[in-house]
Every structure is written in C-alpha cells, then in structure tokens.
Enzyme design. Structure first.
Site, PDB file in Angstrom:
ATOM      1  N   ASP A  49       0.837  -1.196   0.000  1.00  0.00           N
ATOM      2  CA  ASP A  49       0.000   0.000   0.000  1.00  0.00           C
ATOM      3  C   ASP A  49       0.874   1.248   0.000  1.00  0.00           C
ATOM      4  O   ASP A  49       2.019   1.211   0.465  1.00  0.00           O
ATOM      5  CB  ASP A  49      -0.900   0.027   1.238  1.00  0.00           C
ATOM      6  N   TYR A  77       5.871  -8.322   9.073  1.00  0.00           N
ATOM      7  CA  TYR A  77       5.658  -6.881   9.158  1.00  0.00           C
ATOM      8  C   TYR A  77       5.832  -6.397  10.591  1.00  0.00           C
ATOM      9  O   TYR A  77       5.560  -7.131  11.548  1.00  0.00           O
ATOM     10  CB  TYR A  77       4.233  -6.519   8.732  1.00  0.00           C
ATOM     11  N   ASP A  91      -6.995   2.642   7.360  1.00  0.00           N
ATOM     12  CA  ASP A  91      -5.717   3.241   7.758  1.00  0.00           C
ATOM     13  C   ASP A  91      -5.875   4.756   7.853  1.00  0.00           C
ATOM     14  O   ASP A  91      -6.939   5.312   7.542  1.00  0.00           O
ATOM     15  CB  ASP A  91      -4.580   2.840   6.811  1.00  0.00           C
ATOM     16  N   ARG A 183      -4.153  -4.127   7.313  1.00  0.00           N
ATOM     17  CA  ARG A 183      -5.217  -3.154   7.606  1.00  0.00           C
ATOM     18  C   ARG A 183      -6.467  -3.847   8.150  1.00  0.00           C
ATOM     19  O   ARG A 183      -7.141  -3.338   9.043  1.00  0.00           O
ATOM     20  CB  ARG A 183      -5.592  -2.373   6.347  1.00  0.00           C
TER      21      ARG A 183
END
Length: 310
Positions: A49, A77, A91, A183
């Site tokens: 993203d 992550y 987000d 997300r």
C-alpha cells in the site's frame, strides 16, 4: 498490429530488493526505475500500500518470469495502530467514519487482541483494495460510492505479538501468509474492542526469502545509475531457497528442446523426491530453466517449469 515492447540496451536481468518508501505506490516506484534507469521490462512480486514501506521485490528483464515463484511466500511486518476511530480504508490515509471513547479500554486488552490474530484463519478484504469483482478492482467501486461485495479470504497468521502499547497507540509485529491485509487485522481488532482502530504505519521486514537488511533505498538506487547493476541479484541467484544444478552443454541443449531429464542423471548423490524444484544453470553459470520433479511412467524426471534462456 500491436506495438512492440520497448527494448533498452540498458536492460538488466535479476531481482532488486527495494526498500519502498512510504507515500508512493508500488507502481510509482517501478515507473521511476523504468523512466530513470531505462528498465522497461519490470515487475514486482507482492504490492505494498502507499502508506507502507519496506521490502518490495522488483523483477527485471528475464526475472519477470520468476513472479509465480516469488509470490506466495510468507511476509513479516512491523507496524502501529491507533484505537478509538475508524476510516473507510482502515488506515490513517482514509476518510474518518467514526470516533469512540476508549476510557474503558486497557493496554492489556489491546495486547490480548493482537495475540488473538494468531488464531485467525480468514479475514474480510478491505473495500479499498486491488482485489477484483467482475474484473474491476474494489477500490474503483468504492471511490465511485458503489456498493462493494464482501469478500472473505483464507489467511495464516504466525508470531503476532505486541511490541509496545501506550494508548491510544500500539506497535506490533506479525508474520503471515502472502496476501494478508494488515489493515484488516487492525480493523478486526478495533471491532472486537468495540471502539474501532486504524493502521498508523506499516513496514514489511521480510518477503521471504529476502529481508529488509538486503534492501536498497529507492532514492539511492535512482541517484547511482552506474552502481545499479551491483545492487541487482543475478537471475541465477534469485531463488536461493531452491536447489541449483549446473548441466553439461549437451544436457543444456536437450532441456532447451523440452527434454525431460532423469533425476539420477543430475542429482544422483542427493535425496530428491517428487515435487522438488531447482534452478538449472548453463556451463557458464547463467540461468537456463526452472525445473520440477515429476513421476512419469514410473520414473522420477526433471520437467521444465519455465525456460529462462533469451
């Protein structure tokens, strides 16, 4: 007649492990490399993203053929989230859709919900995503205000852990299967707490088998054209988790002609079973083909998955 693809005399062949900055899209990053470094044959293995940063695998030239074999691997992550509000994109870059009081939420509750991610086996795909419905990305429907279908996908989560929780913020680390929307994990956490949550930041630390420590910053790559080739992992080394075998000139010719090779002729000293994969190299060490073992007529043979010759 269709236009012939532009061929650059500067075209490289291999994998660039890029440290994508937060802000531009993954495609923006590739377009910068294409334009500034004349790499017209280019692709990536697993988008990030715009908000996210970290490991983006850029495939150059013949390495674009490796896409199916670099995609689909686990990711790791680190990121941060903020509780007490929601947005349409899940987000901080989205439009705020709600705010809630968090006075009854404790740090321990947030920690437990991050740990709960380890138990998840499916998730809802965000409306603002590149997932498609009837050939169109969901984000196109969402931006037009059209109803987006609810899509559920299977995921695998491992090693999800809270790193630091200081309300309303929390930092976390999570390992997951390819295609997992972090997300959505954040959004689901907010829903379970009853107060909402949005993703504040995200960094991809690993896109296995590659790590952030191996990655190159985009601005440094663009600013150093002469050093570009030295940053690229050669095609022959681009799948370090696969077997590698160098074959004779005669066998190389046979493979180019589509001949299946008995495993005993290549790896007689190794225990190779059906379904294993290997990078085959020419006598000079250049990549020749991706091969896989299959049982055919009672014999275990190396069969071509993808030719890598010019």
């Amino acid at each position: 007649m269709g236009r012939k693809p532009k061929i650059s005399p500067f075209q490289k062949h291999g994998v660039l492990v890029l440290n994508k900055p937060s802000g531009p899209t993954s495609t923006d990053c590739l377009n910068s490399i294409k334009r500034e470094l004349k790499q017209y044959k280019i692709g990536h293995a697993g988008t990030l993203d715009p908000l996210a940063e970290g490991v983006l695998l850029v495939m150059l030239g013949q390495a674009t053929k490796l896409g199916p074999y670099l995609l689909g691997h686990d990711k790791v992550y680190t990121g941060s989230l903020s509780i007490g509000r929601t947005t349409d994109t899940y987000d901080i870059q989205g439009t705020e859709t709600s705010t809630r009081d968090i006075s009854e939420i404790t740090e321990k509750m947030v920690e437990n919900e991050i740990l709960h991610w380890n138990d998840l086996t499916s998730q809802e795909v965000p409306a603002y995503s590149a997932a498609k419905h009837k050939g169109k990305p969901l984000y196109e429907l969402a931006r037009k205000g059209e109803e987006t279908p609810v899509k559920i996908k299977s995921i695998e989560i491992f090693d999800a852990e809270p790193l630091e929780v200081t309300l309303p913020l929390a930092r976390f680390r999570v390992g997951c299967s390819a295609g997992t929307y972090i997300r959505s994990l954040v959004h689901s956490l907010g829903s379970r707490l009853g107060c909402g949550a949005v993703m504040e930041s995200l960094r991809r630390e690993e896109s296995r088998p590659y790590r952030l420590s191996e990655a190159h910053n985009l601005d440094e790559v663009l600013a150093d054209p002469e050093g570009f080739e030295a940053r690229i992992i050669p095609l022959a080394d681009a799948l370090p988790h696969w077997h590698r075998f160098t074959v004779s000139e005669d066998m190389s010719i046979a493979i180019r002609n589509g001949t299946r090779i008995p495993v005993k002729d290549i790896a007689a000293d190794q225990e190779i079973i059906e379904g294993e994969r290997a990078m085959f190299l020419d006598t000079d060490g250049t990549a020749l083909a991706l091969m896989e073992t299959k049982q055919i007529d009672g014999k275990l043979l190396w069969v071509i998955l993808r030719g890598l010759w010019g």
